[in-house]
Design a protein around this motif. Structure first.
Motif, PDB file in Angstrom:
ATOM      1  N   LYS A 133       0.817  -1.324  -0.065  1.00  0.00           N
ATOM      2  CA  LYS A 133       0.044  -0.074  -0.054  1.00  0.00           C
ATOM      3  C   LYS A 133       0.810   1.500   0.022  1.00  0.00           C
ATOM      4  O   LYS A 133       0.322   2.370   0.084  1.00  0.00           O
ATOM      5  CB  LYS A 133      -0.716   0.156   1.177  1.00  0.00           C
ATOM      6  N   SER A 134       2.089   1.020   0.035  1.00  0.00           N
ATOM      7  CA  SER A 134       3.036   2.140   0.138  1.00  0.00           C
ATOM      8  C   SER A 134       3.479   2.461  -1.296  1.00  0.00           C
ATOM      9  O   SER A 134       3.649   1.532  -2.207  1.00  0.00           O
ATOM     10  CB  SER A 134       4.143   1.979   0.879  1.00  0.00           C
ATOM     11  N   LYS A 159       3.646   8.360   0.061  1.00  0.00           N
ATOM     12  CA  LYS A 159       2.778   7.841   0.981  1.00  0.00           C
ATOM     13  C   LYS A 159       3.248   6.302   1.550  1.00  0.00           C
ATOM     14  O   LYS A 159       3.199   5.424   0.741  1.00  0.00           O
ATOM     15  CB  LYS A 159       1.477   7.852   0.368  1.00  0.00           C
ATOM     16  N   SER A 161       2.561   3.237   4.158  1.00  0.00           N
ATOM     17  CA  SER A 161       1.723   2.662   5.025  1.00  0.00           C
ATOM     18  C   SER A 161       2.476   2.173   6.423  1.00  0.00           C
ATOM     19  O   SER A 161       3.305   1.231   6.170  1.00  0.00           O
ATOM     20  CB  SER A 161       1.119   1.328   4.414  1.00  0.00           C
ATOM     21  N   GLU A 163       1.137   0.655   9.068  1.00  0.00           N
ATOM     22  CA  GLU A 163       1.016  -0.867   9.420  1.00  0.00           C
ATOM     23  C   GLU A 163       1.639  -1.790   8.775  1.00  0.00           C
ATOM     24  O   GLU A 163       2.292  -2.779   9.371  1.00  0.00           O
ATOM     25  CB  GLU A 163      -0.729  -1.059   9.063  1.00  0.00           C
ATOM     26  N   GLU A 164       1.666  -1.503   7.395  1.00  0.00           N
ATOM     27  CA  GLU A 164       2.488  -2.627   6.769  1.00  0.00           C
ATOM     28  C   GLU A 164       4.059  -2.648   6.962  1.00  0.00           C
ATOM     29  O   GLU A 164       4.795  -3.486   6.817  1.00  0.00           O
ATOM     30  CB  GLU A 164       2.438  -2.380   5.040  1.00  0.00           C
ATOM     31  N   GLU A 188      -0.466   6.664   8.250  1.00  0.00           N
ATOM     32  CA  GLU A 188       0.180   7.006   7.118  1.00  0.00           C
ATOM     33  C   GLU A 188       1.245   7.901   7.538  1.00  0.00           C
ATOM     34  O   GLU A 188       1.080   9.075   8.269  1.00  0.00           O
ATOM     35  CB  GLU A 188      -0.501   7.640   5.969  1.00  0.00           C
TER      36      GLU A 188
END
Length: 235
Positions: A133-134, A159, A161, A163-164, A188
């Motif tokens: 997602k980054s 951007k 993520s 969490e990831e 984020e």
């Protein structure tokens, strides 16, 4: 004693060449040799070729960690200029590359942009990279390996993520001590500008400059009273 050809076409596996020119001499090792050809390359065929041509052990070790590489690149390949000393120059003006890398649990996708390789250096400009997602854009890099391999990476926007990234770092033994007690992180990080430089194969020595915003960061940490949720906002 010299053969010259124009309008050449070539094929190697799924890689195609066209609009090629060739100069080939037949009088000894000092004879001229030059090939200049436009190429549409199948990038899945690049790792096997590198394994045959490259002898640098650290590079080959990193290459072994790649998997499921695929994509295409379009540009120019130049070989020359003597039979006794054939050198390679690659100029790519468009490519789309994706694959996996050992230790990174998310697919890596890289699009560009421009890429250049010659001798002991390579660089890329105006690239876009996505990992899970980054994503980052306006990405450029320069790698030089005449002596100790060194790299510089810069980007203009991104951007990340949290969490990831936290999930990935938690699975890496080198980070587990520093993250002890951190149960979860989310949110984020928005990058405005970033620069990373240092020895290519020694991340502990890398230098970082990062500017951006953290509009939303939250997590659970054992060391806080009750291990309760904490939210941080920074503008």
């Amino acid at each position: 004693g010299v053969l010259e050809a124009t309008s050449l076409e070539a094929k190697y596996g799924n890689t195609k060449g066209e609009q090629g020119t060739l100069k080939l001499g037949f009088k000894g090792e000092g004879s001229p040799f030059q090939l200049d050809i436009q190429v549409d390359a199948d990038l899945s065929e690049v790792p096997p070729v590198l394994k045959r041509l490259v002898t640098h052990r650290a590079f080959l070790s990193e290459l072994e960690k790649t998997r499921e590489v695929h994509g295409r690149a379009r540009g120019k390949l130049v070989l020359g200029e003597q039979l006794s000393d054939i050198r390679v120059r690659v100029e790519v003006d468009q490519f789309d590359l994706s694959g996996g890398y050992q230790g990174i649990p998310y697919p890596v996708k890289l699009q560009g942009g421009r890429y250049f390789y010659e001798g002991t250096s390579s660089h890329g400009r105006e690239l876009h990279c996505r990992v899970g997602k980054s994503s980052v854009s306006g990405l450029s890099f320069h790698v030089e390996w005449e002596r100790e391999p060194r790299m510089t990476v810069e980007l203009r926007q991104g951007k990340i993520s949290v969490e990831e990234i936290f999930s990935w770092m938690s699975s890496v033994e080198a980070f587990q001590g520093d993250l002890k007690g951190v149960r979860s992180l989310g949110g984020e990080v928005l990058l405005r500008e970033a620069r990373v430089s240092g020895p290519l194969l020694d991340p502990a020595q890398w230098s970082f400059e990062v500017y951006g915003q953290i509009p939303d960061l939250h997590g659970r940490v054992d060391s806080l009273p009750g291990g309760s949720e904490r939210a941080v906002s920074d503008h």
